[in-house]
Design a protein around this motif. Structure first.
Motif, mmCIF file in Angstrom:
data_model
loop_
_atom_site.group_PDB
_atom_site.id
_atom_site.type_symbol
_atom_site.label_atom_id
_atom_site.label_comp_id
_atom_site.label_asym_id
_atom_site.label_seq_id
_atom_site.Cartn_x
_atom_site.Cartn_y
_atom_site.Cartn_z
ATOM 1 N N PRO A 31 2.157 -5.314 0.770
ATOM 2 C CA PRO A 31 2.024 -4.622 2.060
ATOM 3 C C PRO A 31 1.484 -5.532 3.153
ATOM 4 C CG PRO A 31 0.351 -3.868 0.492
ATOM 5 C CD PRO A 31 1.317 -4.726 -0.280
ATOM 6 N N CYS A 46 2.123 -2.042 6.517
ATOM 7 C CA CYS A 46 2.665 -0.939 5.719
ATOM 8 C C CYS A 46 2.131 0.385 6.250
ATOM 9 C CB CYS A 46 2.231 -1.153 4.270
ATOM 10 S SG CYS A 46 2.976 -0.011 3.141
ATOM 11 N N SER A 88 2.100 4.599 5.874
ATOM 12 C CA SER A 88 2.254 5.604 4.835
ATOM 13 C C SER A 88 2.083 6.986 5.455
ATOM 14 C CB SER A 88 1.140 5.338 3.818
ATOM 15 O OG SER A 88 1.461 5.797 2.566
ATOM 16 N N SER A 135 7.710 -2.793 10.395
ATOM 17 C CA SER A 135 6.777 -2.780 9.270
ATOM 18 C C SER A 135 7.360 -1.898 8.159
ATOM 19 C CB SER A 135 5.429 -2.176 9.681
ATOM 20 O OG SER A 135 4.732 -3.044 10.517
ATOM 21 N N THR A 136 6.863 -2.067 6.970
ATOM 22 C CA THR A 136 7.299 -1.206 5.854
ATOM 23 C C THR A 136 6.867 0.237 6.119
ATOM 24 O OG1 THR A 136 7.109 -3.015 4.288
ATOM 25 C CG2 THR A 136 6.987 -0.796 3.383
ATOM 26 N N TYR A 196 10.819 4.536 0.091
ATOM 27 C CA TYR A 196 10.479 3.207 0.611
ATOM 28 C C TYR A 196 11.546 2.821 1.637
ATOM 29 C CZ TYR A 196 10.582 -1.936 0.675
ATOM 30 O OH TYR A 196 10.626 -3.247 1.060
#
Ligand SMILES: C[S@@+](CC[C@H](N)C(=O)[O-])C[C@H]1O[C@@H](n2cnc3c(N)ncnc32)[C@H](O)[C@@H]1O
Length: 266
Positions: A142, A147, A149, A166-167, A242
């Motif tokens: 991450p 990352c 969430s 970004s993730t 994801y």
């Protein structure tokens, strides 16, 4: 001599099982489960529940608070109240939740807050969450792109601002828009999620539906498809999405200069 009555004060420790049966439980969490005077648990599966009972015969499931038409918020309050009632009764209580007990678990935090407000010792121990498994199984750090969430329904109803460079990790994609106990995967919610994500990503951007293995003999479920196909993709009973970054975000020259990472050209 007057004997002073010993008052036994209840206490609470909240622990997590991790995602995979057996192997993910920390030694510290196992010791608390084993030595508690009362164990109350919400497990991810029957086999996990049986294992908790094998560690401590007082263990009792809180799963009976779930009901088809009952709002999840009411279920979680009932669970928290039951945990706190046992603490009030003077017992050393261990409450067990699957994964990390404080990640996407409302009753664990609520029980700790209520117990502390009444003057009892209450603490939480960390555990291995689905996201921890995801980093390992999908093989990314991450730190590389940052990352983000989010819980899926919250992400949509608050139109959360996120950075597509970004993730992005989206939890609870199987229950989008369902405030009561779910009966089946909410395909309509997945269509809405795809529509929202397509404002930031192309229809062909790859996304991965992920389920970590819950038993040592299982493999993780990993299904990658173009974003546009997500609503029709196979979705396990618990699943996390994801979404990889679009591509590397360009550096900000002014910020580089401010940080002394680059000297401005004269
Ligand atoms: C109520 S939350 C519980 C999370 C759990 N406390 C944790 O630490 O991972 C349920 C959500 O966690 C994620 N989840 C739970 N088990 C998972 C698994 N085996 N693989 C992937 N995601 C999982 C899914 O997003 C699911 O909708």
């Amino acid at each position: 001599m007057i004997k002073r009555a010993m008052t036994h004060k209840g206490s609470l420790v909240v622990v997590g099982t991790g995602i995979q049966l057996g192997g993910h439980l920390t030694l510290e969490a196992q010791a608390h489960i084993t030595h508690a005077e009362k164990v109350l648990y919400v497990s991810g599966s029957k086999i996990m529940g049986d294992w908790i009972v094998s560690l401590n015969k007082t263990a009792e499931s809180l799963a009976h608070f779930y009901a088809p038409d009952k709002p999840r918020a009411a279920t979680y309050s009932d669970m928290a109240d039951t945990i706190v009632a046992a603490v009030r009764g003077g017992q050393r209580v261990c409450a067990v939740f699957y994964g990390h007990p404080g990640v996407f678990v409302q009753p664990s935090h609520e029980a700790i807050q209520k117990a502390r407000a009444e003057g009892f010792d209450a603490k939480m121990l960390p555990g291995i969450s689905a996201e921890d498994c995801l980093f390992a199984d999908l093989g990314f750090d991450p730190a590389d792109h940052g990352c983000q969430s989010f819980e899926a329904t919250d992400f949509l109803i608050r139109t959360r601002i996120f950075d597509p460079y970004s993730t992005l990790i989206i939890w609870q994609i199987e229950t989008i828009g369902q405030l009561n106990q779910k009966t089946e995967v909410g395909r309509n919610g997945l269509h809405v999620l795809v529509e929202y994500l397509q404002k930031s990503y192309t229809a062909t951007h790859p996304v991965t539906v992920y389920q970590a293995a819950e038993l040592p003999v299982q493999q993780p479920f990993i299904h990658t498809c173009p974003l546009a196909h997500l609503a029709d993709a196979p979705i396990p009973h618990v699943a996390t999405l994801y979404v990889p970054p679009l591509h590397e975000k360009p550096l900000d020259p002014a910020m580089l200069t401010k940080l002394g990472l680059r000297t401005e050209k004269r």
